[in-house]
Design an enzyme around this catalytic site. Structure first.
Site, mmCIF file in Angstrom:
data_model
loop_
_atom_site.group_PDB
_atom_site.id
_atom_site.type_symbol
_atom_site.label_atom_id
_atom_site.label_comp_id
_atom_site.label_asym_id
_atom_site.label_seq_id
_atom_site.Cartn_x
_atom_site.Cartn_y
_atom_site.Cartn_z
ATOM 1 N N LYS A 54 0.845 -1.209 0.000
ATOM 2 C CA LYS A 54 0.000 0.000 0.000
ATOM 3 C C LYS A 54 0.872 1.249 0.000
ATOM 4 O O LYS A 54 0.608 2.221 -0.723
ATOM 5 C CB LYS A 54 -0.937 -0.006 1.224
ATOM 6 C CG LYS A 54 -2.045 -1.046 1.121
ATOM 7 C CD LYS A 54 -2.813 -1.262 2.425
ATOM 8 C CE LYS A 54 -3.788 -2.435 2.259
ATOM 9 N NZ LYS A 54 -4.506 -2.805 3.499
ATOM 10 N N GLN A 98 -4.356 -1.245 9.608
ATOM 11 C CA GLN A 98 -4.325 -2.607 9.069
ATOM 12 C C GLN A 98 -4.907 -3.599 10.080
ATOM 13 O O GLN A 98 -4.557 -3.574 11.259
ATOM 14 C CB GLN A 98 -2.871 -2.983 8.697
ATOM 15 C CG GLN A 98 -2.727 -4.301 7.972
ATOM 16 C CD GLN A 98 -3.383 -4.311 6.583
ATOM 17 O OE1 GLN A 98 -3.499 -3.280 5.930
ATOM 18 N NE2 GLN A 98 -3.825 -5.468 6.147
ATOM 19 N N ASP A 121 -10.964 2.903 4.022
ATOM 20 C CA ASP A 121 -11.288 1.477 3.986
ATOM 21 C C ASP A 121 -12.796 1.267 3.850
ATOM 22 O O ASP A 121 -13.237 0.173 3.491
ATOM 23 C CB ASP A 121 -10.846 0.815 5.298
ATOM 24 C CG ASP A 121 -9.669 -0.128 5.131
ATOM 25 O OD1 ASP A 121 -9.495 -0.657 4.024
ATOM 26 O OD2 ASP A 121 -8.943 -0.330 6.120
HETATM 27 N N1 GUN Z 1 -6.735 -6.773 6.476
HETATM 28 C C1 GUN Z 1 -7.086 -7.567 5.448
HETATM 29 N N2 GUN Z 1 -7.740 -6.871 4.518
HETATM 30 C C2 GUN Z 1 -7.798 -5.595 4.956
HETATM 31 C C3 GUN Z 1 -8.333 -4.396 4.414
HETATM 32 O O1 GUN Z 1 -8.923 -4.345 3.327
HETATM 33 N N3 GUN Z 1 -8.158 -3.284 5.176
HETATM 34 C C4 GUN Z 1 -7.550 -3.308 6.383
HETATM 35 N N4 GUN Z 1 -7.457 -2.169 7.058
HETATM 36 N N5 GUN Z 1 -7.042 -4.399 6.908
HETATM 37 C C5 GUN Z 1 -7.157 -5.541 6.195
#
Ligand code: GUN
Length: 295
Positions: A54, A98, A121
């Protein structure tokens, strides 16, 4: 029939090029640089690899980006204070925490603490509710990526029988809400199957578009689908290591069997995965534009 591959890397790359141009434009016109902070707690290897990707993508697109790593033993209060700091930071338009978080931290409380205008998100209940009524500012990234893959690969979504396997808050429920809206790229008849479904194959066999996020390898096999179905495999299962030391992945669909009946299918890796990160970038650009008052 052998299925056409829906190449997530290609579609993601195309959208990233579009976003790169948009970032340059909003920098020039409005003097705004999209800002993203990714908060990582602890050292979960999968989380580290997601967050690193990311960060890399956000830098490639010309964002202002911060990687904020916190130790496993950070307290809930400290994490909430950190979020509050970024809520107030005018250079930050998107905040991503995350998941999963360590057990001593209440994930819901943390997600509620993010300013909904910075919730790239799309997990905050305000944004979940807005999606439900077709007013979303931010679509959750994985389902948004699935919709883009379907649209850009020419799938006929309007009026289609869509079957979703899995009812998670991150994929199953939101993709259902997205595809049933009376909007372009949606307007489908959507059925959700889950662990309580009595006869899953009865439903999956009816699908024109089958979206599988079951969290289980080979949850969908060739005998469970009809000829010509379009299959989106959201599964990411680690099934060992490659000789180069990379994680070996497989999806939730028995790819080799199902590809003989499907008209199109996403591979794992290289299908939905690259789209998720790209949609996070799209949401951050949107957040920056909302912040700047740009339509
Ligand atoms: N962990 C696994 N997928 C995601 C996601 O799309 N966003 C976040 N913040 N954590 C994750």
């Amino acid at each position: 029939m052998t299925a056409k591959l829906i190449n997530g890397n290609e579609v993601a790359q195309l959208i990233r090029e579009e976003l790169k141009q948009e970032v340059t434009q909003i920098k020039e016109k409005y003097n705004v640089t999209p800002g993203l902070v990714t908060i990582l707690v602890g050292e979960n290897p999968a989380s580290i690899s997601y967050v690193t990707a990311k960060q890399k993508t956000s830098k490639d697109l010309g964002f202002y980006s911060i990687q904020d790593n916190q130790p496993q033993d950070i307290t809930e209060e400290q994490l909430l204070n950190l979020i509050d700091k970024y809520n107030k930071d005018p250079k930050i338009h998107g905040i991503l925490v995350q998941l999963p978080l360590p057990k001593h931290i209440n994930e819901t409380k943390v997600l509620y603490a993010i300013d909904p205008k910075k919730d790239v998100d799309g997990f905050h209940p305000v944004n979940v509710g807005k999606l439900m009524i077709g007013e979303a500012d931010f679509l959750p990234c994985t389902p948004a990526g699935i919709q883009q893959l379907l649209i850009r690969s020419g799938a006929k979504i309007d009026g289609a029988e869509v079957v979703v396997v899995g009812r998670s808050n991150i994929v199953g429920k939101p993709i259902t809400n997205i595809l049933l809206q009376k909007q372009k790229g949606a307007n489908a008849t959507v059925t959700i199957c889950h662990t309580g479904t009595k006869d899953m194959a009865f439903h999956t066999k009816r699908a024109d578009i089958l979206i599988v996020a079951a969290g289980k390898p080979k949850a969908v096999t060739a005998d469970m689908v009809k000829e010509g179905v379009i299959v989106i495999d959201v599964g990411v299962n680690r099934i060992g290591m490659t000789p180069e030391g990379k994680a070996k992945l497989c999806g939730d669909v028995d790819f080799d069997g199902v590809k003989e009946k499907a008209s199109a299918i996403t591979p794992v890796p290289g299908g939905v995965g690259p789209m998720t990160i790209t949609m996070l970038m799209m949401n951050t650009v949107k957040a920056a534009k909302l912040h700047a008052g740009v339509k």
